[in-house]
Design a protein around this motif. Structure first.
Motif, PDB file in Angstrom:
ATOM      1  N   THR A  71       0.805  -1.224   0.000  1.00 25.27           N
ATOM      2  CA  THR A  71       0.000   0.000   0.000  1.00 25.27           C
ATOM      3  C   THR A  71       0.838   1.274   0.000  1.00 25.27           C
ATOM      4  O   THR A  71       0.306   2.354  -0.215  1.00 25.27           O
ATOM      5  CB  THR A  71      -0.934   0.017   1.222  1.00 25.27           C
ATOM      6  OG1 THR A  71      -0.139  -0.101   2.409  1.00 25.27           O
ATOM      7  CG2 THR A  71      -1.943  -1.109   1.153  1.00 25.27           C
ATOM      8  N   ASP A  72       2.144   1.171   0.242  1.00 27.83           N
ATOM      9  CA  ASP A  72       3.015   2.355   0.262  1.00 27.83           C
ATOM     10  C   ASP A  72       3.380   2.787  -1.147  1.00 27.83           C
ATOM     11  O   ASP A  72       3.472   1.965  -2.059  1.00 27.83           O
ATOM     12  CB  ASP A  72       4.307   2.068   1.039  1.00 27.83           C
ATOM     13  CG  ASP A  72       4.063   1.867   2.519  1.00 27.83           C
ATOM     14  OD1 ASP A  72       3.012   2.308   3.025  1.00 27.83           O
ATOM     15  OD2 ASP A  72       4.935   1.255   3.180  1.00 27.83           O
ATOM     16  N   ASP A  73       3.641   4.077  -1.302  1.00 28.28           N
ATOM     17  CA  ASP A  73       4.045   4.616  -2.598  1.00 28.28           C
ATOM     18  C   ASP A  73       5.542   4.506  -2.846  1.00 28.28           C
ATOM     19  O   ASP A  73       5.990   4.501  -3.983  1.00 28.28           O
ATOM     20  CB  ASP A  73       3.659   6.097  -2.702  1.00 28.28           C
ATOM     21  CG  ASP A  73       2.154   6.290  -2.760  1.00 28.28           C
ATOM     22  OD1 ASP A  73       1.448   5.353  -3.189  1.00 28.28           O
ATOM     23  OD2 ASP A  73       1.684   7.378  -2.369  1.00 28.28           O
ATOM     24  N   HIS A  74       6.323   4.460  -1.778  1.00 28.06           N
ATOM     25  CA  HIS A  74       7.773   4.443  -1.948  1.00 28.06           C
ATOM     26  C   HIS A  74       8.448   3.597  -0.866  1.00 28.06           C
ATOM     27  O   HIS A  74       7.847   3.290   0.154  1.00 28.06           O
ATOM     28  CB  HIS A  74       8.328   5.876  -1.934  1.00 28.06           C
ATOM     29  CG  HIS A  74       8.017   6.607  -0.658  1.00 28.06           C
ATOM     30  ND1 HIS A  74       6.800   7.179  -0.401  1.00 28.06           N
ATOM     31  CD2 HIS A  74       8.768   6.814   0.448  1.00 28.06           C
ATOM     32  CE1 HIS A  74       6.813   7.722   0.810  1.00 28.06           C
ATOM     33  NE2 HIS A  74       7.994   7.515   1.345  1.00 28.06           N
ATOM     34  N   TYR A  75       9.693   3.252  -1.132  1.00 27.50           N
ATOM     35  CA  TYR A  75      10.484   2.476  -0.176  1.00 27.50           C
ATOM     36  C   TYR A  75      11.013   3.408   0.915  1.00 27.50           C
ATOM     37  O   TYR A  75      11.283   4.579   0.658  1.00 27.50           O
ATOM     38  CB  TYR A  75      11.678   1.812  -0.883  1.00 27.50           C
ATOM     39  CG  TYR A  75      11.287   0.650  -1.754  1.00 27.50           C
ATOM     40  CD1 TYR A  75      11.271  -0.635  -1.241  1.00 27.50           C
ATOM     41  CD2 TYR A  75      10.950   0.831  -3.087  1.00 27.50           C
ATOM     42  CE1 TYR A  75      10.916  -1.717  -2.031  1.00 27.50           C
ATOM     43  CE2 TYR A  75      10.596  -0.234  -3.888  1.00 27.50           C
ATOM     44  CZ  TYR A  75      10.579  -1.504  -3.355  1.00 27.50           C
ATOM     45  OH  TYR A  75      10.231  -2.564  -4.146  1.00 27.50           O
ATOM     46  N   ARG A  76      11.188   2.837   2.118  1.00 28.96           N
ATOM     47  CA  ARG A  76      11.744   3.602   3.237  1.00 28.96           C
ATOM     48  C   ARG A  76      13.046   2.944   3.675  1.00 28.96           C
ATOM     49  O   ARG A  76      13.081   1.745   3.938  1.00 28.96           O
ATOM     50  CB  ARG A  76      10.772   3.618   4.405  1.00 28.96           C
ATOM     51  CG  ARG A  76       9.478   4.303   4.062  1.00 28.96           C
ATOM     52  CD  ARG A  76       8.458   4.046   5.156  1.00 28.96           C
ATOM     53  NE  ARG A  76       7.140   4.352   4.671  1.00 28.96           N
ATOM     54  CZ  ARG A  76       6.434   5.411   5.050  1.00 28.96           C
ATOM     55  NH1 ARG A  76       6.926   6.224   5.940  1.00 28.96           N
ATOM     56  NH2 ARG A  76       5.246   5.625   4.562  1.00 28.96           N
ATOM     57  N   ARG A  77      14.099   3.755   3.771  1.00 29.49           N
ATOM     58  CA  ARG A  77      15.386   3.249   4.252  1.00 29.49           C
ATOM     59  C   ARG A  77      15.297   3.013   5.751  1.00 29.49           C
ATOM     60  O   ARG A  77      14.756   3.838   6.477  1.00 29.49           O
ATOM     61  CB  ARG A  77      16.502   4.242   3.960  1.00 29.49           C
ATOM     62  CG  ARG A  77      16.852   4.285   2.493  1.00 29.49           C
ATOM     63  CD  ARG A  77      17.952   5.239   2.273  1.00 29.49           C
ATOM     64  NE  ARG A  77      17.396   6.586   2.489  1.00 29.49           N
ATOM     65  CZ  ARG A  77      17.956   7.692   2.073  1.00 29.49           C
ATOM     66  NH1 ARG A  77      19.099   7.654   1.466  1.00 29.49           N
ATOM     67  NH2 ARG A  77      17.401   8.848   2.276  1.00 29.49           N
ATOM     68  N   VAL A  78      15.826   1.897   6.174  1.00 24.82           N
ATOM     69  CA  VAL A  78      15.763   1.537   7.590  1.00 24.82           C
ATOM     70  C   VAL A  78      17.067   0.882   8.011  1.00 24.82           C
ATOM     71  O   VAL A  78      17.815   0.373   7.189  1.00 24.82           O
ATOM     72  CB  VAL A  78      14.586   0.575   7.871  1.00 24.82           C
ATOM     73  CG1 VAL A  78      13.261   1.265   7.687  1.00 24.82           C
ATOM     74  CG2 VAL A  78      14.662  -0.645   6.986  1.00 24.82           C
ATOM     75  N   LYS A  79      17.306   0.887   9.321  1.00 21.64           N
ATOM     76  CA  LYS A  79      18.521   0.273   9.864  1.00 21.64           C
ATOM     77  C   LYS A  79      18.209  -0.966  10.688  1.00 21.64           C
ATOM     78  O   LYS A  79      19.013  -1.849  10.803  1.00 21.64           O
ATOM     79  CB  LYS A  79      19.269   1.283  10.745  1.00 21.64           C
ATOM     80  CG  LYS A  79      19.750   2.490   9.997  1.00 21.64           C
ATOM     81  CD  LYS A  79      20.876   2.143   9.083  1.00 21.64           C
ATOM     82  CE  LYS A  79      21.390   3.392   8.401  1.00 21.64           C
ATOM     83  NZ  LYS A  79      22.148   3.144   7.234  1.00 21.64           N
ATOM     84  N   GLY A  80      17.054  -1.048  11.304  1.00 21.40           N
ATOM     85  CA  GLY A  80      16.744  -2.199  12.144  1.00 21.40           C
ATOM     86  C   GLY A  80      15.458  -1.981  12.915  1.00 21.40           C
ATOM     87  O   GLY A  80      14.757  -0.995  12.717  1.00 21.40           O
ATOM     88  N   GLY A  81      15.157  -2.922  13.807  1.00 18.29           N
ATOM     89  CA  GLY A  81      13.935  -2.819  14.593  1.00 18.29           C
ATOM     90  C   GLY A  81      12.674  -2.985  13.762  1.00 18.29           C
ATOM     91  O   GLY A  81      11.646  -2.389  14.049  1.00 18.29           O
ATOM     92  N   LEU A  82      12.736  -3.821  12.740  1.00 13.95           N
ATOM     93  CA  LEU A  82      11.624  -3.959  11.807  1.00 13.95           C
ATOM     94  C   LEU A  82      10.670  -5.063  12.238  1.00 13.95           C
ATOM     95  O   LEU A  82      11.113  -6.145  12.647  1.00 13.95           O
ATOM     96  CB  LEU A  82      12.150  -4.305  10.415  1.00 13.95           C
ATOM     97  CG  LEU A  82      13.049  -3.272   9.783  1.00 13.95           C
ATOM     98  CD1 LEU A  82      13.758  -3.853   8.589  1.00 13.95           C
ATOM     99  CD2 LEU A  82      12.223  -2.083   9.381  1.00 13.95           C
ATOM    100  N   GLU A  83       9.383  -4.795  12.108  1.00 14.67           N
ATOM    101  CA  GLU A  83       8.346  -5.788  12.368  1.00 14.67           C
ATOM    102  C   GLU A  83       7.278  -5.660  11.299  1.00 14.67           C
ATOM    103  O   GLU A  83       6.847  -4.554  10.977  1.00 14.67           O
ATOM    104  CB  GLU A  83       7.705  -5.554  13.734  1.00 14.67           C
ATOM    105  CG  GLU A  83       8.642  -5.771  14.893  1.00 14.67           C
ATOM    106  CD  GLU A  83       7.941  -5.579  16.231  1.00 14.67           C
ATOM    107  OE1 GLU A  83       6.842  -4.998  16.277  1.00 14.67           O
ATOM    108  OE2 GLU A  83       8.508  -6.017  17.237  1.00 14.67           O
TER     109      GLU A  83
END
Length: 134
Positions: free
Chosen positions: A32-44
Motif C-alpha cells: 500500500t506504500d508509494d515508496h520504499y523507506r530506508r531503515v537500519k533495524g527494529g523492523l516488524e
C-alpha cells in the motif's frame, strides 16, 4: 618521519573508503506504500502483509556477482532462500519480498566471494484475534 605519518594516514583513509564502498542500503515498503523507506533495524511486519524490499548499492563501475541469502531463526539459522545476483553499472538494485513468510525472526544477508557485505534482521508476527479488535 612526517612524510611517513602522512602516507600512513592517507593509506588508512583509502582503505576505509574502499571498505565502505561495498555497502549499500536496505529499504522496505508495504504493497500500500508509494515508496520504499530506508531503515537500519527494529523492523516488524505482519504475516498478513507482503513487504517488498530492496538493497541498493552505490553507483557501480563494473559488474559484480553477489549472493542473497534469507535465513529464518529456528533452533539455528535456517537457509530458506539463496540466489545469485549479477549487478552492473545499469543495475545496482536487488529486489525481494516477504511473501509466504511465516511468523518468526528473519535475516537477509548480502554476500560477495564468501564475505558478508551487509545484513538486516526483522520480525514477522501474527496478529492474535483478541488483540485485533480492541
Amino acid at each position: 618521519m612526517k612524510t611517513r605519518l602522512i602516507i600512513s594516514a592517507v593509506s588508512v583513509l583509502l582503505m576505509a573508503l574502499a571498505c565502505g564502498a561495498d555497502k549499500g542500503e536496505f529499504a522496505f515498503k508495504k504493497i500500500t506504500d508509494d515508496h520504499y523507506r530506508r531503515v537500519k533495524g527494529g523492523l516488524e511486519f505482519s504475516v498478513e502483509d507482503t513487504v517488498k524490499w530492496v538493497y541498493t548499492f552505490p553507483a557501480l563501475k563494473k559488474e559484480r556477482n553477489v549472493g542473497v541469502v534469507v535465513l529464518k531463526k529456528e533452533l539455528v539459522w535456517v537457509d530458506i532462500e539463496s540466489r545469485p545476483e549479477r549487478l552492473s553499472p545499469g543495475k545496482n538494485i536487488i529486489y525481494g519480498d516477504t511473501r509466504d513468510f511465516d511468523e518468526g525472526t528473519y535475516r537477509i544477508v548480502i554476500t560477495e566471494k564468501n564475505k558478508k557485505l551487509d545484513e538486516i534482521e526483522f520480525q514477522v508476527y501474527r496478529e492474535h484475534d483478541d488483540l485485533r479488535y480492541r
